[in-house]
Write a protein that holds these residues in place. Structure first.
Motif, short mmCIF file in Angstrom:
data_model
loop_
_atom_site.label_atom_id
_atom_site.label_comp_id
_atom_site.label_asym_id
_atom_site.label_seq_id
_atom_site.Cartn_x
_atom_site.Cartn_y
_atom_site.Cartn_z
N UNK A 1 1.98 2.10 -2.34
CA UNK A 1 2.30 2.13 -0.93
C UNK A 1 1.69 3.04 -0.20
N UNK A 2 1.37 4.12 -0.28
CA UNK A 2 0.71 5.15 0.59
C UNK A 2 -0.57 4.70 1.04
N UNK A 3 -1.22 3.90 0.23
CA UNK A 3 -2.78 3.54 0.51
C UNK A 3 -2.34 2.32 1.53
N UNK A 4 -1.37 1.50 1.51
CA UNK A 4 -1.18 0.48 2.51
C UNK A 4 -0.71 1.10 3.96
N UNK A 5 0.02 1.99 3.74
CA UNK A 5 0.41 2.88 5.01
C UNK A 5 -1.00 3.63 5.79
N UNK A 6 -1.86 3.89 4.79
CA UNK A 6 -3.00 4.67 5.28
C UNK A 6 -3.93 3.54 5.85
N UNK A 7 -4.11 2.36 5.22
CA UNK A 7 -5.04 1.40 5.91
C UNK A 7 -4.56 0.85 7.18
N UNK A 8 -3.16 0.87 7.14
CA UNK A 8 -2.59 0.43 8.72
C UNK A 8 -2.85 1.25 9.60
#
Length: 640
Positions: A71-78
């Motif tokens: 999940x942190x990588x999804x938040x990082x990408x957004x």
């Protein structure tokens, strides 16, 4: 069935929004799913769950779940998409796994990209111990960002290694970033000597299958430490404890394709999202880092003082590219043994060819740049890769009086062969080493030879540590000073200082800097190894001019087939950025047959400006497609 907001992984700005799909109950945020979109099979990333679809929307079901993202990588990408004025889909592509299935075997770019290192931790100096203690304190707390500053040879690498060990002891992982693949062999060797098979390697020269295999090892926890270039900042290490950004001053951390992210900024954001520690290490910090980050000082070189620097005024020397003092030093190495590193930040034999009769400069027909003469006797464009014969006469007037202007690494190599033939010559530039295996072989040859000279572009100044190097020389320190860029002096200072640091690590060393501008601020401060004074002066200059770190720059670059198309688009974008401090639009050099222009914005609030520019480009996307115009948003560009 539950519903999910999904970004299909397509690059078009016209569809830069989430779409609603039905998903199985076990699917959560971060799932990578197959789906049908615009009549084709695509991958998509689930970014959120919903109890019901929006009113009037008939949601189609997704296909299989093909992978999972933390999940942190999804938040990082957004966040990245918003901050850098790109699209969520393009940003999510950075963190999504390669498409090809894993082969179930370890890649080999880990074995071949490795030079040796020390297996046992070194005894820390007092300043190293203080720095490590502060990093561990942050690791045990809420994380943070620190600048690890020390001269070349002051022991930054050992601090990285022991910080990684501290993360592993706490059940966390680590990422070690290097600015270029050129630095990977020694970094991989040091990490593998300390941590063995727990080290994974990620960089752009791996095949898609190799990247996939390494990602499987990382995501499974088999590899707890990742080393690589800028894209390794997105490695699926979970939980993450430490990110080490080595040579943090290097402009190679900036991605030049959309999204034009800066891996240093992304590392800081990822650390904040995951309560990790981001360590930015260098001997020559960026003004931005010096101003903003907590400093951990290591001081001088562990093995003794930095080598003296002798500045050679080329206005008083007849020899170019090899002055008499430099030739004398090389001759001593030829006779007595030893190694030298020579930096000349230009490739080829001559950067330009002029006709002495009519004054014609041979230029690329596709790009507004001079063609470079190479050792193969042909003229090369370093932008579009066009190659054409030089010929014996001027194509304009037929005169045989052709002048070769300046010197590149190939000419330097030729002159060394003529004047100091007893020194083995090893060239390190983009022409000589095109694959990681060639790079590793070249570095190994240099490490194992007792009389050798390593000749190359800026690659040779970046973090290499070789025993027996008693001479480092900058052949022409002026190549970057004349660039129309506010970072030109910073880059020159960094390059000269970094190259000087390659000499005398295990024995007394010497440094020669050849320049036509011996009194320039970067040269004077680099000759004194005076980082603090240079940064103080540079920060004062930037404060007065409103440049980073005191304000941000947002650049919109456009290119088109016709001369006026890019300028017209940017004029419309500039008008839509009402209230911002807008400069331009202004034309840029033509590249690969396309006409370019840029718009520059100075701002204190970078995200709203970049986001607004992205919205304007999305609205203009259909018209841009019809006209064949392309555009990207570039936040805090590294070159103007």
């Amino acid at each position: 069935m539950p519903y999910a907001s999904v970004y299909p992984l397509v690059s078009s700005r016209a569809v830069a929004r989430p779409f609603t799909y039905e998903v199985p109950p076990e699917v959560g945020k971060g799932a990578v799913v197959s789906l049908r979109f615009a009549g084709a099979k695509r991958r998509g990333v689930v970014v959120g769950l919903e109890e019901s679809p929006p009113e009037g929307v008939k949601a189609a079901p997704v296909g299989d779940v093909v992978d999972e993202l933390p999940e942190p990588l999804v938040d990082l990408a957004l966040w990245l998409a918003d901050y850098y004025g790109s699209t969520p889909a393009r940003a999510l592509e950075l963190v999504a796994p390669p498409k090809r299935k894993a082969r179930g075997e370890r890649p080999q770019p880990a074995e071949r990209d490795s030079l040796g290192g020390e297996a046992e931790p070194a005894q820390l100096s007092e300043s190293q111990a203080r720095a490590l203690a502060r990093i561990v304190e942050a690791l045990d707390g809420d994380g943070g960002n620190v600048l690890l500053h020390g001269a070349t040879g002051s022991g930054k690498t050992e601090v990285y290694l022991q910080a990684c060990a501290a993360a592993i002891e706490r059940g966390k992982g680590a990422i070690v970033l290097v600015p270029e693949i050129a630095l990977a062999p020694q970094s991989v060797g040091r990490l593998r000597a300390r941590f063995g098979d727990r080290v994974a390697v990620l960089h752009s020269s791996l095949t898609e299958a190799e990247r996939r295999d390494e990602r499987v090892r990382i995501a499974s926890g088999a590899a707890r430490i990742v080393v690589g270039a800028r894209s390794a900042v997105f490695a699926p290490v979970a939980p993450l404890g430490v990110i080490c950004v080595d040579e943090e001053h290097d402009a190679s951390y900036k991605q030049e394709a959309d999204p034009r992210y800066d891996a240093r900024t992304v590392a800081a954001k990822r650390a904040a999202l995951e309560d990790a520690v981001a360590i930015f290490g260098t001997a020559t910090p960026r003004p931005e880092s010096w101003e903003r980050l907590e400093r951990l000082e290591l001081g001088g070189r562990l093995a003794g003082p930095l080598p003296p620097v002798r500045v050679i005024d080329l206005r008083r020397e007849a020899g170019y590219p090899l002055s008499a003092p430099l030739l004398a030093e090389l001759g001593a190495l030829e006779q007595n043994g030893g190694k030298a590193i020579l930096l000349l930040n230009r490739r080829g034999v001559a950067p330009a060819v002029h006709c002495r009769t009519c004054g014609l400069t041979r230029r690329c027909p596709n790009c507004d740049v001079a063609l470079v003469l190479h050792a193969d006797g042909r003229l090369h464009c370093h932008h579009c890769s066009l190659v054409e014969p030089m010929g014996d006469a001027c194509p304009e007037c037929g005169s045989p009086e052709l002048a070769r202007i300046g010197a590149g690494t190939q000419r330097l190599e030729q002159e060394l062969a003529e004047k100091v033939p007893g020194l083995e010559r090893i060239r390190l530039d983009a022409d000589a080493v095109r694959r990681p295996a060639e790079l590793t072989a070249a570095l190994r040859r240099f490490a194992e030879t007792d009389r050798a000279v390593l000749v190359g572009t800026q690659m040779v100044a970046k973090g290499h540590h070789f025993a027996g190097v008693s001479l480092a020389a900058v052949v022409d320190a002026d190549t970057g000073l004349g660039m129309p860029d506010f970072r030109a002096e910073e880059r020159t200072f960094q390059l000269v200082t970094q190259l000087a640091g390659r000499s005398g690590r295990d024995a007394p060393g010497r440094v020669i800097v050849q320049t036509f501008q011996p009194d320039s601020r970067p040269i004077v401060n680099a000759a004194r190894h005076d980082v603090t004074r240079f940064l103080a002066e540079e920060l004062e200059r930037r404060r007065e001019l409103g440049y980073p770190p005191f304000r941000h720059l947002v650049r919109v670059v456009a290119d088109g087939r016709e001369a006026g198309d890019a300028m017209q688009l940017l004029g419309e974008i500039g008008a839509g950025l009402d209230g911002a401090d807008v400069l331009g639009p202004a034309p840029l050099l033509r590249l690969r047959g396309r006409h370019r222009a840029q718009l520059l914005v100075k701002t204190d609030r970078v995200r709203p400006v970049a986001s607004r520019a992205a919205q304007l480009l999305a609205a203009a996307a259909p018209a841009m497609s019809r006209a064949g115009v392309r555009a990207t948003v570039d936040v805090d560009p590294q070159a103007l």
